[in-house]
Design an enzyme around this catalytic site. Sequence first.
Site, PDB file in Angstrom:
ATOM      1  N   GLN A 124      36.372 -16.129  22.392  1.00  0.00           N
ATOM      2  CA  GLN A 124      37.240 -16.418  23.541  1.00  0.00           C
ATOM      3  C   GLN A 124      38.444 -17.249  23.106  1.00  0.00           C
ATOM      4  OE1 GLN A 124      36.440 -19.620  26.647  1.00  0.00           O
ATOM      5  NE2 GLN A 124      35.704 -17.814  27.732  1.00  0.00           N
ATOM      6  N   GLY A 125      39.630 -16.711  23.244  1.00  0.00           N
ATOM      7  CA  GLY A 125      40.852 -17.423  22.891  1.00  0.00           C
ATOM      8  C   GLY A 125      41.511 -18.015  24.124  1.00  0.00           C
ATOM      9  N   SER A 159      34.759 -20.798  19.538  1.00  0.00           N
ATOM     10  CA  SER A 159      33.409 -20.550  19.038  1.00  0.00           C
ATOM     11  C   SER A 159      33.291 -19.145  18.458  1.00  0.00           C
ATOM     12  CB  SER A 159      32.384 -20.709  20.164  1.00  0.00           C
ATOM     13  OG  SER A 159      32.438 -22.003  20.714  1.00  0.00           O
ATOM     14  N   GLU A 242      29.699 -17.396  34.598  1.00  0.00           N
ATOM     15  CA  GLU A 242      28.917 -18.525  34.122  1.00  0.00           C
ATOM     16  C   GLU A 242      28.231 -19.274  35.267  1.00  0.00           C
ATOM     17  OE1 GLU A 242      31.639 -21.039  32.022  1.00  0.00           O
ATOM     18  OE2 GLU A 242      31.395 -19.975  30.137  1.00  0.00           O
ATOM     19  N   SER A 375      34.404 -29.572  32.578  1.00  0.00           N
ATOM     20  CA  SER A 375      33.977 -30.941  32.293  1.00  0.00           C
ATOM     21  C   SER A 375      33.322 -31.579  33.518  1.00  0.00           C
ATOM     22  CB  SER A 375      35.169 -31.794  31.852  1.00  0.00           C
ATOM     23  OG  SER A 375      36.030 -32.027  32.943  1.00  0.00           O
TER      24      SER A 375
END
Length: 390
Positions: A124-125, A159, A242, A375
């Site tokens: 994922q960029g 990642s 997600e 976050s």
Amino acid sequence: MTTAVDYAAFAAEVREFALSACPEPTRKIMRENRKLSRGPWAEWQQILYAKGWGAPGWPKEFGGMGWDARQRFIFDEMMAECDCPPLYHHGLRHLGPTLIKYGTEEQKQRFLPGILNGTDWWCQGFSEPGAGSDLASLKCAARREGDKYIVNGQKIWTSHAHEADLMYTLVRTSREDRKQKGITLLLIPVKSKGITVRPIRTLDGFHHVNEVFLDDVEVPVENRLGDEGDGWTVAKYLLGHERLSSANTAGLFKAFAALKALVESELSAPSQRRRREAALARMAVIEARMIGLREQGRQAVADTMEGRPLGIAPSVMKLIASELVQEIDEMILAIVGPEVIAQFYPDGETAGYDAKVLAIRNYLLHRANTIYGGSSEVQRDMIARELLGR
């Protein structure tokens, strides 16, 4: 008429397959909570694909199972309980469903099979220096020249970029109007000329994140997912997959069991009575929160099946789950003791996978849980806005 699902029988079937089909070396990596590399992860995906379970969350017409939300939840839970890898999120959970919704027929035919059978690996960029939680501030730019885009910029904390074939990438194609309106999503082969991947060495000692530099990288317009300038909408849909990830608490309960075993083995002496009692009191609170989180997850699955809006439940679950895993890690590290840290970086290299060294590595690894995926500060803000109506 839809046939009623025997969920108990389904769970038993998934468990039996997981225990018999997942390679033991891969399960050992998962038991030790090490970072999983592409090799064993792709091997497991190919085993699932051969079984016909390659993409539980996809529609049947694209190679999926057509399972309902409860079946998908049971599948994920059983895999975690049996120490099997989760579905590779970048391809199967994120990009695949997004391709199905926004991709052209040509894109679906070109990219979905490789995701399904585990031969193509994605990263994922999205994040950039100065554009993490505030993703709309990204600066990686793409200008169109005929039938291609020329991309220049930098991505960070990427990642699996070092072992990926392709990167789904947010780029800025316009600076007019609101900053969210000038973003486009491109599908870029990592081996493209002009791409440089550099590892980021993190304190946990695992190599899992990277920085990616793009210098005059040429990307065909046919690799654009969605319309130009509509990348923000596409990305929000992608990240929406997600939303129920924190509903699966099997990993938390396994970590808690490891903590409990450690307390029993390391704090059993009479001289450790006060420490043991303090640890058990703290663990009682943690366990109560875990049980509450598990029930929240089950309710969220039920709401999904009934078509009820989830509201702020995903934010609440993500916030609690990330805090709990860090609290368990802190307790384990306190018991293991600071003397083990001397083993951690001998001569600049990590000291294998001794259980106590792994406790330190995983403590450091999980410090990011309250940052990635939204976050804790962002989650609290979303919860406050929902509750206070501001």
